[in-house]
Design an enzyme around this catalytic site. Structure first.
Site, PDB file in Angstrom:
ATOM      1  N   ASP A  71      33.358  37.175  42.871  1.00 26.65           N
ATOM      2  CA  ASP A  71      31.933  37.472  43.108  1.00 26.65           C
ATOM      3  C   ASP A  71      31.202  36.351  43.837  1.00 26.65           C
ATOM      4  OD1 ASP A  71      32.168  39.887  41.568  1.00 26.65           O
ATOM      5  OD2 ASP A  71      32.097  38.642  39.769  1.00 26.65           O
ATOM      6  N   ARG A 123      56.085  27.097  42.750  1.00 22.54           N
ATOM      7  CA  ARG A 123      55.944  28.520  42.438  1.00 22.54           C
ATOM      8  C   ARG A 123      56.212  29.442  43.623  1.00 22.54           C
ATOM      9  NH1 ARG A 123      50.570  27.914  38.553  1.00 22.54           N
ATOM     10  NH2 ARG A 123      51.736  27.018  36.795  1.00 22.54           N
ATOM     11  N   ALA A 134      34.918  24.491  35.149  1.00 19.78           N
ATOM     12  CA  ALA A 134      34.211  23.795  36.229  1.00 19.78           C
ATOM     13  C   ALA A 134      32.697  23.850  36.012  1.00 19.78           C
ATOM     14  CB  ALA A 134      34.573  24.415  37.584  1.00 19.78           C
TER      15      ALA A 134
END
Lengths: 506, 235
Positions: free
Chosen positions: A210, A268, A13
């Protein structure tokens, strides 16, 4: 020196954002706490979704429909539509800059079926899809002369007098110096927070959330933080990922009795719950790909074979692979609008740290590599537009703030590494695949208790140079903040939804 | 199990009661339970991020894919500055990718790539930039400006790709401190965790260079330097 756009994070990204911000006419600088090619993106194996129809009939509408279904009503249809419509262009662009995709016999990009998809839609490069995309993006950035500074750890975002984000305070890991980088706009592309589950995660040790914690600290809103995807098939002892393509290509899930117990190709969250249920019954669970044959395994899943041999001492060509579900991807993140702008002026976000509301309550395999290309571009273009139109205001520098990042030795009564591992196991059990209100509350209480004891924890290494003990302590503090947010959000959502599954009261 | 780790100029011994684990798992146990100051880099644990390359008993390995043995001697990579303990600074070595212009110069539009085309650089594009080859390369002892094994493999990866329309420019860039400076010793091949042979890629780039009109400068010099090709690019 002030850059137009500062990008924090150099995974897929971040690099796509950098390329697009530069192309839009902005000056860019990328910083990362690792090196760009070491980012989480390199671990993506399965593929990148685009309805190209190269391996079977498919349509953009089907891609949208599958994505929305898996999202359990929590996705934004407009954002999903944009992502799926842009997907063929995204793959075309990656192909045009040299990504080495696997090919079909008729010279098209090869595609395979992942869970929850109605067609073979994931374009892949053996099981190295993320690696090859990331490295090609890195090479592209080099060709454009984009500056990337490695091993700089994000401490906080800086605001100017108008309250706009205008840079970042970072710790240069190599020198131990604190540095400020000023910019007109900042893009966070810092990845997800699966490592709050510590060893119960497929992710790199760097996925400590973070950027999300730092953004929240200055008031950015976070959304849907309780949605964590557990990947059904990680190696039992090491949590190393075995790609979904193993099931997509026909692999079975078996219990200790050798029985199949679920539809291997369901999304999933469903498969992970089915496995979890068996494990709670006392079963060991295995992935069986023996019937796919050595040639196929060597060609399509070479990494998996190598890793199963290394960590479990078994060869998937001849043996069953012992597996269990572990944390793999975090759907929640920083709230962004249709321009990838966060709720703070001047701050944009893309990739796993952002929540573009395209995955909702459960992400489909192959949609995250897609997301980083489509929304990385969107963030880059819009941050550049914002930066070039912004007035040149002075950054407000709070140098005195640096004191709180000074090393203090001697506060080491409680070992934070032990606490980190304890939290990981606690969250896997209490804030995991199946959740109960009482257990969530217990986890929240414990996190609050641990936070109150933070002053008793610290680092024992007092070196300024490359103090990874200190960095890991800073990451640990982010983990604590994220944990509190995840479990608080989970408590607020009483009903089951996708990956947030509340045990039914009997 | 006992291992020694090179820290600054001396070897420090550690003992941990474990068997059958990777070196990275062992280092992590030492760091979190015995010595918080032990410094190394790591990431994916699955041999794709290239963070944990180091040397064990004089051989480059990824700590995450090497089963540690009693008595192992662990050191940082060579040919790169050591920042601390097992952590090295890769910046200068990675900069050779840019110096070698290891990227696709032209944007390819709608070109068909066959399975045969794909196989040409499939293995080369598996490179994880761990720097093992760079550490093992003996050329740096005599030429610090050598573009080096991984950067040259990366050039091959792009130069051999059907989507690169300007192959010649790729070849032009690697004539000085490039393909002809390699001794073909094959050390890079032996240590590569991804099964890449930079030596073979360099040989293939030499063939392409000859086809482009270049020749081995040392060969040319031994015949009086009469060939006079000057393909040196300016960086």
């Amino acid at each position: 020196m002030q850059t137009d756009v500062l990008i924090i994070g150099a995974g897929g990204a971040g690099l796509v954002a950098a390329l697009n911000a530069k192309e839009s006419g902005a000056s860019v600088l990328v910083i990362t706490k690792e090196y760009p090619t070491r980012s989480q993106t390199c671990m993506a194996q399965g593929g990148i979704n685009a309805a190209l129809g190269n391996a079977g009939k498919d349509s953009v509408e089907a891609h949208i429909k599958n994505t929305l279904k898996s999202a359990h009503g929590l996705a934004n249809e407009e954002a999903v539509r944009l992502m799926c419509c842009e997907a063929p262009n995204a793959v075309k662009w990656l192909d045009s800059i040299g990504v080495c995709f696997s090919r079909t016999k008729d010279a098209k990009i090869a595609q395979r079926t992942l869970g929850g998809a109605s067609a073979p839609r994931a374009c892949y490069a053996q099981d190295y899809t993320g690696l090859k995309i990331l490295h090609t993006l890195y090479d592209r950035c080099m060709s454009e002369g984009i500056e990337i500074l490695s091993e700089k750890y994000l401490l906080e975002l800086i605001k100017n007098e108008d309250g706009c984000v205008c840079g970042a305070k970072v710790l240069d890991i190599r020198s131990g110096e604190i540095q400020n980088y000023e910019s007109r706009a900042v893009i966070l592309a810092t990845g997800g927070y699966s490592r709050i589950y510590d060893k119960n995660s497929t992710n790199s040790t760097a996925s400590t959330g973070d950027g999300i914690a730092v953004a929240a600290r200055i008031g950015a809103s976070l959304v849907d933080m309780e949605f964590v995807q557990f990947h059904p098939t990680a190696l039992k002892n090491s949590s190393i990922l075995i790609s979904e393509s193993a099931r997509g290509e026909g692999g079975y899930l078996l219990n200790s009795k050798g029985e199949r117990f679920t539809n291997e190709l369901a999304p999933r969250d469903e498969v992970s719950r089915a496995i979890n249920e068996e494990i709670l019954k006392g079963e060991d669970i295995f992935l069986d790909i023996r019937h796919l044959g050595e040639e196929f395994i060597e060609e399509g899943l070479p990494q998996e074979r190598k890793l199963a041999k290394l960590y479990e001492n078994i060869d998937p060509v001849h043996d069953l692979i012992p597996i269990r579900p572990v944390a793999h991807y975090t759907m929640g993140g920083i709230e962004v609008d249709k321009n990838s702008a966060t709720t703070l002026k001047g701050l944009f976000a893309a990739g796993e740290c952002a929540n573009h509301r395209v995955h909702g309550a459960n992400r489909l395999g192959g949609n995250s590599l897609l997301e980083i290309v489509v929304f990385g571009k969107q963030a880059g273009v819009n941050a550049a537009k914002y930066a070039l139109g912004a007035e040149n205001t002075e950054c407000f520098q709070a140098e005195s703030e640096n004191e709180k990042y000074q090393l203090e030795s001697g506060k080491n009564e409680i070992d934070f590494y032990e606490v980190r591992e304890h939290i990981g196991n606690l969250f896997y059990k209490n804030v995991g695949i199946v959740r109960k209100k009482s257990e969530l509350q217990e986890a929240l209480n414990e996190i609050i208790d641990i936070k109150s004891k933070l002053h008793l924890m610290g680092v024992s290494d007092n070196s300024k140079v490359y103090n990874s003990n200190f960095i890991e302590f800073l990451e640990f503090q982010n983990i604590l903040e994220i944990c509190e947010n995840v479990v608080s959000s989970a408590l607020k959502r009483d009903e089951s939804c996708g990956a947030h599954y509340m045990e039914k009261l009997s | 199990m006992k291992i020694t780790v090179k820290r600054e100029e001396k070897f420090v011994e550690y003992e941990v009661d474990v068997v059958d684990i990777t070196l990275l798992q062992l280092l992590t146990i030492i760091k979190t339970t015995q010595d918080n100051t032990l410094t190394f880099a790591s990431g994916c644990r699955s041999s794709v991020c290239g963070s944990c390359s180091m040397r064990v008993n004089d051989r480059e390995v990824l700590a995450c894919s090497y089963k540690v043995q009693d008595g192992d001697r662990v050191e940082p990579l060579r040919n790169v500055p050591v920042v601390r303990d097992l952590v090295v600074d890769m910046d200068r070595s990675y900069a050779f990718n840019a110096k070698a212009k290891a990227w696709q110069k032209t944007i390819s539009e709608g070109l068909e790539v066959t399975q045969e085309d794909e196989k040409i650089n499939e293995v080369q594009s598996d490179c994880i930039l761990c720097g093992s080859c760079y550490s093992a390369c003996p050329v740096y002892a005599v030429n610090e400006e050598f573009l080096g094994p991984f950067a040259l493999t990366r050039v091959w990866r792009y130069a051999s790709d059907i989507r690169e329309a300007d192959e010649k420019s790729k070849i032009d860039t690697i004539q000085t401190n490039g393909v002809w400076d390699c001794t073909l010793c094959n050390e890079c091949t032996i240590v590569c965790p991804q099964g890449i042979s930079s030596k073979t890629d360099i040989e293939k780039l030499r063939s392409k260079s000859v086809m482009a009109g270049y020749s081995d400068p040392s060969f040319a010099n031994s015949f009086g330097g009469g060939f006079g090709f000057d393909g040196s690019p300016s960086f």
